[in-house]
Motif scaffolding. Sequence first.
Motif, mmCIF file in Angstrom:
data_model
loop_
_atom_site.group_PDB
_atom_site.id
_atom_site.type_symbol
_atom_site.label_atom_id
_atom_site.label_comp_id
_atom_site.label_asym_id
_atom_site.label_seq_id
_atom_site.Cartn_x
_atom_site.Cartn_y
_atom_site.Cartn_z
ATOM 1 N N GLU A 76 0.773 -1.237 0.000
ATOM 2 C CA GLU A 76 0.000 0.000 0.000
ATOM 3 C C GLU A 76 0.806 1.289 0.000
ATOM 4 N N SER A 77 2.014 1.271 0.534
ATOM 5 C CA SER A 77 2.749 2.534 0.664
ATOM 6 C C SER A 77 4.002 2.559 -0.194
ATOM 7 N N GLY A 78 4.219 3.705 -0.842
ATOM 8 C CA GLY A 78 5.422 3.875 -1.641
ATOM 9 C C GLY A 78 6.701 3.783 -0.839
ATOM 10 N N ASP A 79 6.633 4.020 0.485
ATOM 11 C CA ASP A 79 7.828 3.912 1.318
ATOM 12 C C ASP A 79 8.409 2.502 1.301
ATOM 13 N N ILE A 80 7.564 1.509 1.044
ATOM 14 C CA ILE A 80 8.022 0.125 0.933
ATOM 15 C C ILE A 80 7.947 -0.355 -0.513
ATOM 16 N N VAL A 81 6.849 -0.039 -1.203
ATOM 17 C CA VAL A 81 6.628 -0.544 -2.566
ATOM 18 C C VAL A 81 7.714 -0.061 -3.533
ATOM 19 N N ILE A 82 8.050 1.222 -3.493
ATOM 20 C CA ILE A 82 9.029 1.768 -4.444
ATOM 21 C C ILE A 82 10.418 1.173 -4.224
ATOM 22 N N PRO A 83 10.934 1.107 -2.984
ATOM 23 C CA PRO A 83 12.238 0.459 -2.784
ATOM 24 C C PRO A 83 12.241 -1.025 -3.145
ATOM 25 N N LEU A 84 11.107 -1.713 -2.966
ATOM 26 C CA LEU A 84 11.020 -3.117 -3.389
ATOM 27 C C LEU A 84 11.123 -3.226 -4.909
ATOM 28 N N LYS A 85 10.462 -2.305 -5.611
ATOM 29 C CA LYS A 85 10.465 -2.352 -7.081
ATOM 30 C C LYS A 85 11.812 -1.982 -7.674
ATOM 31 N N ASN A 86 12.500 -1.015 -7.050
ATOM 32 C CA ASN A 86 13.778 -0.582 -7.643
ATOM 33 C C ASN A 86 14.987 -1.354 -7.123
ATOM 34 N N GLY A 87 14.739 -2.323 -6.244
ATOM 35 C CA GLY A 87 15.811 -3.192 -5.781
ATOM 36 C C GLY A 87 16.584 -2.684 -4.579
ATOM 37 N N THR A 88 16.200 -1.513 -4.051
ATOM 38 C CA THR A 88 16.870 -1.002 -2.850
ATOM 39 C C THR A 88 16.570 -1.884 -1.647
ATOM 40 N N LEU A 89 15.367 -2.478 -1.633
ATOM 41 C CA LEU A 89 14.907 -3.303 -0.520
ATOM 42 C C LEU A 89 14.438 -4.652 -1.044
ATOM 43 N N GLN A 90 14.767 -5.711 -0.328
ATOM 44 C CA GLN A 90 14.243 -7.046 -0.597
ATOM 45 C C GLN A 90 13.253 -7.402 0.510
ATOM 46 N N GLU A 91 12.206 -8.147 0.158
ATOM 47 C CA GLU A 91 11.210 -8.509 1.167
ATOM 48 C C GLU A 91 11.851 -9.216 2.355
ATOM 49 N N LYS A 92 12.861 -10.040 2.098
ATOM 50 C CA LYS A 92 13.528 -10.778 3.174
ATOM 51 C C LYS A 92 14.299 -9.853 4.118
ATOM 52 N N ASP A 93 14.551 -8.625 3.679
ATOM 53 C CA ASP A 93 15.274 -7.670 4.523
ATOM 54 C C ASP A 93 14.390 -7.035 5.586
ATOM 55 N N ILE A 94 13.076 -7.147 5.443
ATOM 56 C CA ILE A 94 12.167 -6.563 6.425
ATOM 57 C C ILE A 94 12.197 -7.428 7.680
ATOM 58 N N LYS A 95 12.569 -6.814 8.783
ATOM 59 C CA LYS A 95 12.892 -7.570 10.001
ATOM 60 C C LYS A 95 11.679 -8.230 10.656
ATOM 61 N N ALA A 96 10.567 -7.487 10.748
ATOM 62 C CA ALA A 96 9.405 -8.024 11.470
ATOM 63 C C ALA A 96 8.225 -7.080 11.309
ATOM 64 N N ASP A 97 7.032 -7.596 11.632
ATOM 65 C CA ASP A 97 5.854 -6.734 11.740
ATOM 66 C C ASP A 97 5.381 -6.737 13.193
ATOM 67 N N LEU A 98 4.310 -6.008 13.474
ATOM 68 C CA LEU A 98 3.854 -5.890 14.852
ATOM 69 C C LEU A 98 3.372 -7.214 15.432
#
Length: 319
Positions: A254-276
């Motif tokens: 839903e948010s570009g803060d996560i979606v955009i870095p995922l799309k451009n390769g700055t962030l990988q889903e496996k790099d996200i440490k945890a959710d609430l």
Amino acid sequence: MDHILQIGDSFIEQNTIFSELILELKQSFSNNNVIVPLRHHHDFPNPEVSADSTLLLMPAWNPSKIAGVKIVTVSPENSQFGLPSIQGTYIYFDALKGTVKAIMEAKSLTVKRTAAASALASSYLSRKDSKSMLMIGTGALSINLIKAHASVRPIENVFIWGRNFKKAEAIAKELKNEKFNVYPIKTIEEKISEVDIVSCATLSKTPLVLGAYLKSGQHLDLVGAYKPDMREADDDTIKKASIFIDTFQGGLKESGDIVIPLKNGTLQEKDIKADLFQLCSNQKSGRQNKDEITFFKSVGHSLEDLTAATYYYNKFKND
């Protein structure tokens, strides 16, 4: 039919104790008894103001106990009408019988539960000795985020920035009797490198939190940018920080803060440490050391609404 309670914003404003609400959210995220479908997210044009509005439908239910649905519109241009961008209603049900127990105004419920969720995340992610905070944004959320964060950390000084300096001054004045000091500032850059916590709640489409200005040990709380083409932090921030989200269900989509870095390769889903869910159930840990920069992205979740609605319903019934 049982009498349907009408619970307005004034009751919610006057009967929120953030430490209580945060604890209720922590219990809900750790128990995970509530079923939450992915929320409906519909953008629709408003040519009169040359901007889209968004309709959100957010259902949740605890089987045979309680259920609820929030119906919200987000209209970014509402400031020109002297109105908050968020408008809506929460309908609270008896899940067993399907009867309506209460109808609540959703504006205050939303800002209270959002602020409480950010403070809940902060209790895992910010340094325990965090004493200073930068609030970016002067909307309805700002005062609530400041108060919520101050309920979990020993905040002494708060700096607030907004595109309209007079709004920042007004918020500082409104909070003048709190246990912390509040100072309006004219640029983000003058304080972002100094504070322990940075909270950002805006409708910005371009990053306001820039990695170049960050220092070790900070905690970032990003609450705005609720659409995939909006973001509050740049790629440099993503590279420097440990990333946490409120839920994987909504946070990845839903948010570009996560979606955009995922799309451009700055962030990988496996790099996200945890959710609430993982933090509150102790499946995953939060901050690892005093030098880590932690980054929490919130897009909102119907579990938070149902928990908050139950909290206010019980208070109203016992009032």
